[in-house]
Scaffold this motif. Structure first.
Motif, PDB file in Angstrom:
ATOM      1  N   LEU A  18     -42.824  16.672 -51.392  1.00  0.00           N
ATOM      2  CA  LEU A  18     -42.486  15.543 -50.533  1.00  0.00           C
ATOM      3  C   LEU A  18     -41.164  15.874 -49.851  1.00  0.00           C
ATOM      4  N   SER A  19     -41.182  15.885 -48.517  1.00  0.00           N
ATOM      5  CA  SER A  19     -39.962  16.220 -47.783  1.00  0.00           C
ATOM      6  C   SER A  19     -39.024  15.017 -47.755  1.00  0.00           C
ATOM      7  N   GLU A  20     -37.820  15.255 -47.312  1.00  0.00           N
ATOM      8  CA  GLU A  20     -36.811  14.201 -47.264  1.00  0.00           C
ATOM      9  C   GLU A  20     -37.168  13.077 -46.309  1.00  0.00           C
ATOM     10  N   ASP A  21     -37.903  13.400 -45.254  1.00  0.00           N
ATOM     11  CA  ASP A  21     -38.250  12.383 -44.268  1.00  0.00           C
ATOM     12  C   ASP A  21     -39.600  11.721 -44.551  1.00  0.00           C
ATOM     13  N   GLY A  22     -40.148  11.881 -45.754  1.00  0.00           N
ATOM     14  CA  GLY A  22     -41.356  11.181 -46.152  1.00  0.00           C
ATOM     15  C   GLY A  22     -42.650  11.836 -45.736  1.00  0.00           C
ATOM     16  N   VAL A  23     -42.636  13.138 -45.518  1.00  0.00           N
ATOM     17  CA  VAL A  23     -43.853  13.867 -45.161  1.00  0.00           C
ATOM     18  C   VAL A  23     -44.366  14.565 -46.415  1.00  0.00           C
ATOM     19  N   LEU A  24     -45.621  14.285 -46.755  1.00  0.00           N
ATOM     20  CA  LEU A  24     -46.250  14.930 -47.893  1.00  0.00           C
ATOM     21  C   LEU A  24     -46.781  16.286 -47.434  1.00  0.00           C
ATOM     22  N   VAL A  25     -46.335  17.348 -48.105  1.00  0.00           N
ATOM     23  CA  VAL A  25     -46.721  18.706 -47.741  1.00  0.00           C
ATOM     24  C   VAL A  25     -47.641  19.240 -48.828  1.00  0.00           C
ATOM     25  N   MET A  26     -48.881  19.588 -48.427  1.00  0.00           N
ATOM     26  CA  MET A  26     -49.844  20.179 -49.356  1.00  0.00           C
ATOM     27  C   MET A  26     -50.092  21.618 -48.935  1.00  0.00           C
ATOM     28  N   GLN A  27     -49.864  22.525 -49.861  1.00  0.00           N
ATOM     29  CA  GLN A  27     -50.095  23.943 -49.596  1.00  0.00           C
ATOM     30  C   GLN A  27     -51.475  24.306 -50.112  1.00  0.00           C
ATOM     31  N   LEU A  28     -52.351  24.771 -49.209  1.00  0.00           N
ATOM     32  CA  LEU A  28     -53.666  25.271 -49.586  1.00  0.00           C
ATOM     33  C   LEU A  28     -53.580  26.786 -49.715  1.00  0.00           C
ATOM     34  N   GLU A  29     -54.735  27.438 -49.814  1.00  0.00           N
ATOM     35  CA  GLU A  29     -54.725  28.896 -49.960  1.00  0.00           C
ATOM     36  C   GLU A  29     -53.967  29.571 -48.827  1.00  0.00           C
ATOM     37  N   GLN A  30     -54.327  29.246 -47.591  1.00  0.00           N
ATOM     38  CA  GLN A  30     -53.700  29.916 -46.451  1.00  0.00           C
ATOM     39  C   GLN A  30     -53.194  28.936 -45.407  1.00  0.00           C
ATOM     40  N   ARG A  31     -53.123  27.694 -45.738  1.00  0.00           N
ATOM     41  CA  ARG A  31     -52.758  26.682 -44.754  1.00  0.00           C
ATOM     42  C   ARG A  31     -51.868  25.627 -45.404  1.00  0.00           C
ATOM     43  N   ARG A  32     -51.000  25.045 -44.617  1.00  0.00           N
ATOM     44  CA  ARG A  32     -50.134  23.973 -45.081  1.00  0.00           C
ATOM     45  C   ARG A  32     -50.501  22.692 -44.337  1.00  0.00           C
ATOM     46  N   LEU A  33     -50.733  21.612 -45.063  1.00  0.00           N
ATOM     47  CA  LEU A  33     -51.040  20.318 -44.468  1.00  0.00           C
ATOM     48  C   LEU A  33     -49.789  19.455 -44.478  1.00  0.00           C
ATOM     49  N   LEU A  34     -49.453  18.891 -43.336  1.00  0.00           N
ATOM     50  CA  LEU A  34     -48.325  17.968 -43.229  1.00  0.00           C
ATOM     51  C   LEU A  34     -48.901  16.572 -43.030  1.00  0.00           C
ATOM     52  N   ILE A  35     -48.779  15.738 -44.043  1.00  0.00           N
ATOM     53  CA  ILE A  35     -49.372  14.407 -44.022  1.00  0.00           C
ATOM     54  C   ILE A  35     -48.262  13.396 -43.793  1.00  0.00           C
ATOM     55  N   ARG A  36     -48.299  12.792 -42.599  1.00  0.00           N
ATOM     56  CA  ARG A  36     -47.293  11.801 -42.214  1.00  0.00           C
ATOM     57  C   ARG A  36     -47.939  10.424 -42.263  1.00  0.00           C
ATOM     58  N   VAL A  37     -47.628   9.650 -43.303  1.00  0.00           N
ATOM     59  CA  VAL A  37     -48.224   8.324 -43.460  1.00  0.00           C
ATOM     60  C   VAL A  37     -47.484   7.317 -42.596  1.00  0.00           C
ATOM     61  N   ARG A  38     -48.206   6.290 -42.182  1.00  0.00           N
ATOM     62  CA  ARG A  38     -47.603   5.249 -41.348  1.00  0.00           C
ATOM     63  C   ARG A  38     -46.666   4.372 -42.174  1.00  0.00           C
ATOM     64  N   LEU A  74     -47.461   6.512 -49.897  1.00  0.00           N
ATOM     65  CA  LEU A  74     -47.262   7.752 -50.655  1.00  0.00           C
ATOM     66  C   LEU A  74     -47.435   7.510 -52.155  1.00  0.00           C
ATOM     67  N   GLU A  75     -47.011   6.348 -52.629  1.00  0.00           N
ATOM     68  CA  GLU A  75     -47.195   6.017 -54.045  1.00  0.00           C
ATOM     69  C   GLU A  75     -48.674   5.823 -54.361  1.00  0.00           C
ATOM     70  N   LYS A  76     -49.426   5.207 -53.440  1.00  0.00           N
ATOM     71  CA  LYS A  76     -50.871   5.042 -53.638  1.00  0.00           C
ATOM     72  C   LYS A  76     -51.568   6.400 -53.679  1.00  0.00           C
ATOM     73  N   ILE A  77     -51.143   7.309 -52.808  1.00  0.00           N
ATOM     74  CA  ILE A  77     -51.715   8.659 -52.802  1.00  0.00           C
ATOM     75  C   ILE A  77     -51.417   9.350 -54.131  1.00  0.00           C
ATOM     76  N   TYR A  78     -50.204   9.191 -54.608  1.00  0.00           N
ATOM     77  CA  TYR A  78     -49.808   9.790 -55.884  1.00  0.00           C
ATOM     78  C   TYR A  78     -50.693   9.273 -57.011  1.00  0.00           C
ATOM     79  N   LYS A  79     -50.927   7.975 -57.039  1.00  0.00           N
ATOM     80  CA  LYS A  79     -51.761   7.386 -58.102  1.00  0.00           C
ATOM     81  C   LYS A  79     -53.198   7.891 -58.040  1.00  0.00           C
TER      82      LYS A  79
END
Length: 152
Positions: free
Chosen positions: A116-136, A141-146
């Motif tokens: 989780l970045s400082e500005d609230g972006v969830l970063v998921m690292q896959l095999e060869q790709r990085r997903l940047l998930i910016r929630v509204r 983010l807590e719901k995603i964590y649960k």
């Protein structure tokens, strides 16, 4: 019917098929939806450029007494663009075995690392790709964590 009309019909049909898939089919694939989180929209500049070009095309077709069918097809394309760029909200859909992000199915076992970045972006690292998930909403983010803890 000209080749232009055929191409416009194909584009309108393709955008309509994508909109139906995104709204009705994707949430029903791969089992029951555990969580659906709206994401921040990307830059709307592309949408404004596309809409502006469509307005120019419609204006040229009307002022040059173009085919009536072409004008209606351009208007249909403009309506689809309005839906896709301004009405439809991007979302991430979590299921039991994975999630849909940007209309792509990603199984949970493909996730190698999460931060989780400082500005609230969830970063998921896959095999060869990085997903940047910016929630509204930052509380999502807590719901995603649960959901991630419950499914893993």
């Amino acid at each position: 019917m000209t080749i232009t009309d055929i191409v416009l019909i194909l584009f309108v049909a393709a955008l309509l098929a994508y909109a139906l898939y995104d709204e009705f089919i994707m949430p029903r694939r791969h089992g029951q939806t555990l969580l659906s989180v709206p994401l921040l929209r990307r830059s709307r500049v592309d949408g404004f450029i596309f809409a502006g070009l469509l307005v120019i095309l419609i204006y040229n077709n009307v002022t040059n007494n173009g085919a009536f069918l072409t004008t209606w097809l351009l208007c249909a394309l403009a309506l689809m663009a309005i839906y896709l760029f301004w009405v439809r909200a991007p979302k991430i859909i979590f299921k039991q075995d994975g999630f849909f992000f940007a209309n792509v199915w990603i199984a949970y076992n493909r996730i190698k690392e999460m931060n989780l970045s400082e500005d609230g972006v969830l970063v998921m690292q896959l095999e060869q790709r990085r997903l940047l998930i910016r929630v509204r909403n930052i509380d999502d983010l807590e719901k995603i964590y649960k959901v991630m803890v419950k499914t893993q």
